[in-house]
Design an enzyme around this catalytic site. Structure first.
Site, PDB file in Angstrom:
ATOM      1  N   SER A   1     -12.877  -2.869   0.687  1.00  0.00           N
ATOM      2  CA  SER A   1     -13.069  -2.296   2.025  1.00  0.00           C
ATOM      3  C   SER A   1     -14.535  -1.970   2.238  1.00  0.00           C
ATOM      4  O   SER A   1     -15.222  -1.537   1.311  1.00  0.00           O
ATOM      5  CB  SER A   1     -12.301  -0.971   2.167  1.00  0.00           C
ATOM      6  OG  SER A   1     -10.958  -1.144   1.877  1.00  0.00           O
TER       7      SER A   1
ATOM      8  N   ARG B   1       0.863  -1.188   0.000  1.00  0.00           N
ATOM      9  CA  ARG B   1       0.000   0.000   0.000  1.00  0.00           C
ATOM     10  C   ARG B   1       0.893   1.229   0.000  1.00  0.00           C
ATOM     11  O   ARG B   1       1.239   1.760   1.057  1.00  0.00           O
ATOM     12  CB  ARG B   1      -0.921  -0.025   1.220  1.00  0.00           C
ATOM     13  CG  ARG B   1      -1.899   1.135   1.298  1.00  0.00           C
ATOM     14  CD  ARG B   1      -2.823   0.942   2.493  1.00  0.00           C
ATOM     15  NE  ARG B   1      -3.790   2.017   2.628  1.00  0.00           N
ATOM     16  CZ  ARG B   1      -3.563   3.138   3.303  1.00  0.00           C
ATOM     17  NH1 ARG B   1      -2.389   3.352   3.863  1.00  0.00           N
ATOM     18  NH2 ARG B   1      -4.510   4.059   3.383  1.00  0.00           N
TER      19      ARG B   1
ATOM     20  N   LYS C   1      -4.409   5.903   8.973  1.00  0.00           N
ATOM     21  CA  LYS C   1      -5.148   6.354   7.782  1.00  0.00           C
ATOM     22  C   LYS C   1      -5.841   7.664   8.141  1.00  0.00           C
ATOM     23  O   LYS C   1      -6.765   7.679   8.960  1.00  0.00           O
ATOM     24  CB  LYS C   1      -6.162   5.277   7.384  1.00  0.00           C
ATOM     25  CG  LYS C   1      -6.941   5.567   6.113  1.00  0.00           C
ATOM     26  CD  LYS C   1      -7.804   4.344   5.785  1.00  0.00           C
ATOM     27  CE  LYS C   1      -9.026   4.677   4.971  1.00  0.00           C
ATOM     28  NZ  LYS C   1      -8.816   4.735   3.545  1.00  0.00           N
TER      29      LYS C   1
HETATM   30  N1  3NM Z   1      -7.882   1.003   6.036  1.00  0.00           N
HETATM   31  P1  3NM Z   1      -3.364   0.465  11.567  1.00  0.00           P
HETATM   32  S1  3NM Z   1      -8.066   1.578   8.499  1.00  0.00           S
HETATM   33  C1  3NM Z   1      -5.463   1.044   5.580  1.00  0.00           C
HETATM   34  O1  3NM Z   1     -10.971   1.346   7.731  1.00  0.00           O
HETATM   35  C2  3NM Z   1      -6.592   1.176   6.485  1.00  0.00           C
HETATM   36  O2  3NM Z   1     -10.611   0.679   5.701  1.00  0.00           O
HETATM   37  C3  3NM Z   1      -8.777   1.185   7.006  1.00  0.00           C
HETATM   38  O3  3NM Z   1      -3.645   0.902  10.082  1.00  0.00           O
HETATM   39  C4  3NM Z   1     -10.223   1.068   6.802  1.00  0.00           C
HETATM   40  O4  3NM Z   1      -3.294  -1.015  11.593  1.00  0.00           O
HETATM   41  C5  3NM Z   1      -6.522   1.498   7.833  1.00  0.00           C
HETATM   42  O5  3NM Z   1      -2.005   1.075  11.867  1.00  0.00           O
HETATM   43  C6  3NM Z   1      -5.282   1.762   8.618  1.00  0.00           C
HETATM   44  O6  3NM Z   1      -4.444   1.040  12.426  1.00  0.00           O
HETATM   45  C7  3NM Z   1      -4.821   0.575   9.422  1.00  0.00           C
END
Ligand code: 3NM
Length: 214
Positions: free
Chosen positions: A112, A40, A141
């Site tokens: 997603s 990503r 994010k």
């Molecule tokens: N997508 P971390 S939250 C890439 O809700 C991503 O679709 C999300 O990072 C969604 O594991 C997210 O550090 C970030 O919280 C995930």
């Protein structure tokens, strides 16, 4: 073709969200037992063009070596061009029907979903898996939606039938097991592994915490 078990510990990373050298971080994560990887390369400082392409190929080769599926976030052209194992698209990316047309039949296509309506749409459109979240607050994010919590995750699991679901957003070693208890097939993480002192140990622990008794 997605094997449900591949979703157990799904590590997502780009060169701009890891502490060390990307190839070393991903290799450590692979040694620790991640079961799927998503490239990503997004946000500030992300590589583009030839640099992005070349890093994608190196990471793909590394994942192949460990027998772990290599998925590309969003960039369908790159995924097809380098022969990735699949592609993951968000709600604001290219629609699933058009992505499917451009990808080989064997591709794993993930979508997603941040609520049950989006999840049901993804399931009906034939997504191979659904990334449900954010389950918990995340600072990785910037434009993440409001957390859906474990109750939101449970609801998505209930409504999407046999479609595998991975929980994403704010998942760490202290809550990974809760996501599995809420019915998810696995957890998707960025910072829990990429920002860990030891990505290998973090991956190992996540693998242990999410293992289902069969
Ligand atoms: N997508 P971390 S939250 C890439 O809700 C991503 O679709 C999300 O990072 C969604 O594991 C997210 O550090 C970030 O919280 C995930």
């Amino acid at each position: 073709m997605l094997v449900r078990e591949s979703l157990q510990v799904y590590f997502i990373m780009g060169s701009n969200n890891c502490r060390g050298e990307p190839l070393q971080v991903v290799e450590q994560a692979l040694k620790g037992g991640i079961t799927m990887f998503q490239f990503r390369e997004k946000g500030s400082g992300a590589k583009t063009g030839k640099e992005k392409h070349s890093l994608a190929i190196k990471l793909k080769q590394l994942c192949n070596h460990y027998g772990v599926p290599f998925i590309v976030n969003d960039d369908v052209d790159l995924a097809v061009d380098i022969g990735a194992d699949g592609v993951h698209v968000g709600q604001d990316d290219e629609p699933l029907a058009s992505v499917k047309q451009r990808c080989p039949k064997s591709f794993i296509i993930g979508v997603s979903a941040t609520n049950s309506t989006e999840a049901v749409q993804a399931f009906q459109a034939g997504a191979d898996y659904i990334g449900a979240g954010p389950v918990f607050p995340t600072s990785t994010k910037q434009d993440a939606k409001l957390p859906i919590g474990l109750a939101g995750l449970e609801e998505i699991n209930r409504l999407t039938g046999e479609t595998p679901v991975t929980a994403i957003g704010g998942i760490h070693t202290d809550n990974a097991a809760d996501a599995i208890k809420a019915g998810a097939d696995g957890v998707s993480v960025i910072s829990a592994i990429s920002q860990a002192e030891s990505p290998q140990q973090a991956a190992q622990l996540l693998n242990k915490l999410t293992a289902k008794k069969r």
